[in-house]
Design a protein around this motif. Structure first.
Motif, short mmCIF file in Angstrom:
data_model
loop_
_atom_site.label_atom_id
_atom_site.label_comp_id
_atom_site.label_asym_id
_atom_site.label_seq_id
_atom_site.Cartn_x
_atom_site.Cartn_y
_atom_site.Cartn_z
N ALA A 1 0.70 -4.19 -7.23
CA ALA A 1 -0.32 -4.67 -6.29
C ALA A 1 0.27 -4.89 -4.91
CB ALA A 1 -0.94 -5.97 -6.82
N VAL A 2 1.43 -5.52 -4.83
CA VAL A 2 1.99 -5.84 -3.51
C VAL A 2 2.51 -4.59 -2.81
CG1 VAL A 2 4.44 -6.38 -4.00
CG2 VAL A 2 3.15 -7.76 -2.35
N ILE A 3 2.94 -3.59 -3.56
CA ILE A 3 3.32 -2.31 -2.96
C ILE A 3 2.10 -1.68 -2.29
CG2 ILE A 3 3.94 0.08 -3.53
CD1 ILE A 3 5.89 -1.09 -5.63
N ILE A 4 0.97 -1.65 -3.01
CA ILE A 4 -0.25 -1.07 -2.46
C ILE A 4 -0.74 -1.88 -1.26
CG2 ILE A 4 -2.67 -0.53 -2.92
CD1 ILE A 4 -1.84 0.02 -5.85
N ALA A 5 -0.70 -3.21 -1.38
CA ALA A 5 -1.17 -4.07 -0.29
C ALA A 5 -0.36 -3.85 0.98
CB ALA A 5 -1.10 -5.54 -0.71
N ALA A 6 0.96 -3.81 0.86
CA ALA A 6 1.81 -3.60 2.04
C ALA A 6 1.61 -2.20 2.60
CB ALA A 6 3.28 -3.83 1.68
N GLY A 7 1.49 -1.21 1.71
CA GLY A 7 1.29 0.16 2.16
C GLY A 7 -0.04 0.34 2.88
N LEU A 8 -1.11 -0.26 2.35
CA LEU A 8 -2.41 -0.20 3.01
C LEU A 8 -2.34 -0.82 4.41
CD1 LEU A 8 -4.98 -1.12 0.21
CD2 LEU A 8 -4.91 1.01 1.52
#
Length: 442
Positions: free
Chosen positions: A350-357
Motif C-alpha cells: 500500500a505505501v509503495i503505491i501511495a508514494a508512487g501515486l
C-alpha cells in the motif's frame, strides 16, 4: 463469477477453512471454520472482536466480520484438508478503513483509475533458530562469510526444500533459494505478481515457513535484527507498473526512453516520477516499511561480521549497486531495499503505491543518482537525507507527511500512529540491562 467455497471444499476434499486477516502490527489472525459452515461465512463473514487484536477498536465496538476472498484461497500443501483464505474486514456493512488489506485494495483501485497496475516481487529473508529463539539452529554454521554456503545449505535442505516444494505445487514459480549473508539466515524467491496477490502470497509464505520449520523442530523469525553483529532480515521489493492487471498486462509502463539519469538506467518518465515519489516520502515510508523498534538496529547498524549490513541508512538511489536505498538493476523496474522482515505484507504494498501515486501526480524528481559505494564513501554525500534513527523519528516523519497520510487514508493513519506511539511508549518505559550496566555506578 466468484469461487463458491462450499463447492471448492467438496471438489478438493477440504474439511476446514482458516479465515485469516492481518492486523495493523502484521499479526495474522484466523478462525478455523468447518466446510459445512463456509457458505454462510462466505456471505456474512466470520465474527471477531477487533479490540482483541492490534486494531484501534474498543470492547464496545460491534463485531468485526472477516469476509473471505474466495479468489485467493490456498489449500495448505502440508495438510490438504485445510484451506487458508485471506479476508476483508467489515464492520456494520462497511469496509473497516484501518484494516491493512482494505487499505491496499483501495489504493490498487485508485492507481487503476489512473491506468497504473503495480506489480511487485519481494525477497523474504528469515533466520532458522532453535525453538526458544535464542540461537541459530545449526551449530556448525559459523563461517565468517556464510552467504551461499553450500554445505550449510545441505544441513537444512529438509526445511528449505519442503517450503520450495510447496511453492512449486502452489504455482508460485519459485526460482532460487539461498543461504543468506548471516549465519542461520535464508532467502527464498518466487515470481512477481499484482500487488494484492504478492501481499497474499507474502502473508501465506510467512505462515508456511513457520509451520514447516516447527514441524522440523526449528523456529523461523522474520525479525529485522534477531542476532547482534549479524546481517538483519530485509524484505526487498522489486517494483514495476503495467498497463493492465494479471495476464492481461502487455506493456511495462516503467520501461522506455526516459530523460536524464533515470533514463540512462532504463526507466521511463512515469518510472522516474514514481521513483521520485518513493524518494520524496522515504523518511515517512520507514514508519511502514520498518515498523518496529528493532527495525532500526538493521538500517542503522554498524558493520557486521560478514563485512556489510546490506541495508541503507541514507535516502539515495543508484543503478546496479546494492549499497543504496533504491537500486535500478535493469530497465523497467527498481528495487526498494528499505523494508525489513517485520513489515506488514499489505501495508508494504500500500505505501509503495501511495508514494508512487504521489510522485506521478506531482511529477516528482528522484534527484541525483549516486553510483558510489555508500558503505565506503557515503560520508561524501552531503545532500541526501538520513533515514530515521529510530521508530519514534519514523513515526514523526510519517505524521508530518500530510500528503502520504491522506493517500494512505486518514482513518488508517490515525489508528496506526496512535497504536505505534503506544508501542514506542511501552518500549521507552522498559528497564533494560544496558541501563544498569552503564548507570548503576554513576
Amino acid at each position: 463469477m466468484a469461487t463458491d467455497l462450499a463447492k471448492f471444499a467438496e471438489e478438493n476434499g477440504v474439511k476446514y477453512f482458516m479465515i485469516s486477516y492481518t492486523d495493523l502490527f502484521g499479526g495474522q489472525r484466523a478462525k478455523l471454520v468447518p466446510a459445512r459452515a463456509i457458505a454462510d461465512m462466505q456471505e456474512d463473514g466470520a465474527g471477531f472482536a477487533g479490540f482483541a487484536t492490534w486494531l484501534d477498536l474498543t470492547p464496545a465496538h460491534p463485531d468485526m466480520l472477516a469476509v473471505p476472498d474466495p479468489e485467493a484461497v490456498i489449500i495448505l500443501p502440508w495438510n490438504k484438508e485445510i484451506a487458508w483464505v485471506p479476508a476483508n474486514c467489515v464492520m456494520e456493512d462497511e469496509p473497516l478503513k484501518q484494516a491493512p488489506r482494505n487499505v491496499l485494495r483501495r489504493l490498487i483501485d485508485e492507481a487503476a483509475a489512473e491506468g497504473m497496475h503495480v506489480k511487485t516481487g519481494i525477497e523474504a529473508e528469515f533466520f532458522l533458530l532453535t525453538p526458544d529463539g535464542q540461537q541459530i539452529s545449526d551449530q556448525y554454521d559459523t563461517a565468517a562469510k556464510p552467504c551461499y554456503d553450500q554445505q550449510a545449505f545441505m544441513r537444512r535442505l529438509d526445511v528449505i526444500r519442503e517450503i520450495s516444494d510447496h511453492m512449486l505445487e502452489l504455482g508460485w514459480n519459485p526460482y532460487q533459494n539461498d543461504h543468506e549473508d548471516a549465519n542461520g539466515q535464508w532467502e527464498m524467491n518466487w515470481d512477481f505478481d499484482d500487488a494484492l496477490r504478492t501481499a497474499d502470497k507474502h502473508s501465506f509464505f510467512k505462515f508456511m515457513a513457520k509451520c514447516v520449520a516447527e514441524k522440523h523442530g526449528y523456529r523461523v523469525t522474520f525479525m529485522p535484527k534477531p542476532i547482534e553483529g549479524l546481517t538483519g532480515n530485509g524484505c526487498h521489493a522489486h517494483i514495476s507498473v503495467w498497463d493492465a492487471p494479471g495476464a492481461e498486462a502487455k506493456t511495462n509502463v516503467f520501461a522506455g526512453e526516459g530523460s536524464g539519469q533515470t533514463g540512462e538506467v532504463g526507466l521511463s518518465e512515469r518510472g522516474k516520477h514514481f521513483l521520485g515519489g518513493i524518494m520524496k516520502h522515504a523518511s515517512a515510508l520507514a514508519a511502514i516499511t520498518n515498523p518496529t523498534v528493532n527495525s532500526y538496529k538493521r538500517i542503522n547498524a554498524p558493520r557486521t561480521t560478514s563485512g556489510a549490513t546490506w541495508a541503507p541508512n541514507s535516502v539515495t538511489w543508484t543503478g546496479n549497486n546494492r549499497t543504496h536505498m533504491v537500486r535500478v538493476p535493469g530497465p523497467g523496474r527498481f528495487e526498494l531495499r528499505l523494508p525489513d522482515g517485520a513489515t506488514n505484507p499489505y501495508l508494504l504494498q500500500a505505501v509503495i503505491i501511495a508514494a508512487g501515486l504521489s510522485g506521478i501526480r506531482s511529477k516528482a524528481d528522484p534527484g541525483k543518482r549516486h553510483d558510489i559505494d555508500m558503505y565506503a564513501e557515503g560520508h561524501t554525500v552531503t545532500d541526501a537525507p538520513k533515514l530515521p534513527l529510530n521508530m519514534l523519528d519514523a513515526l514523526r516523519e510519517y505524521d508530518k507527511d500530510e500528503g502520504l497520510k491522506e493517500t494512505m487514508g486518514q482513518e488508517f493513519s490515525a489508528a496506526y500512529l496512535k497504536m505505534k506511539h503506544e508501542e514506542w511508549n511501552d518500549y521507552a518505559s522498559h528497564f533494560s540491562s544496558w541501563e544498569k550496566a552503564n548507570t548503576l555506578d554513576i
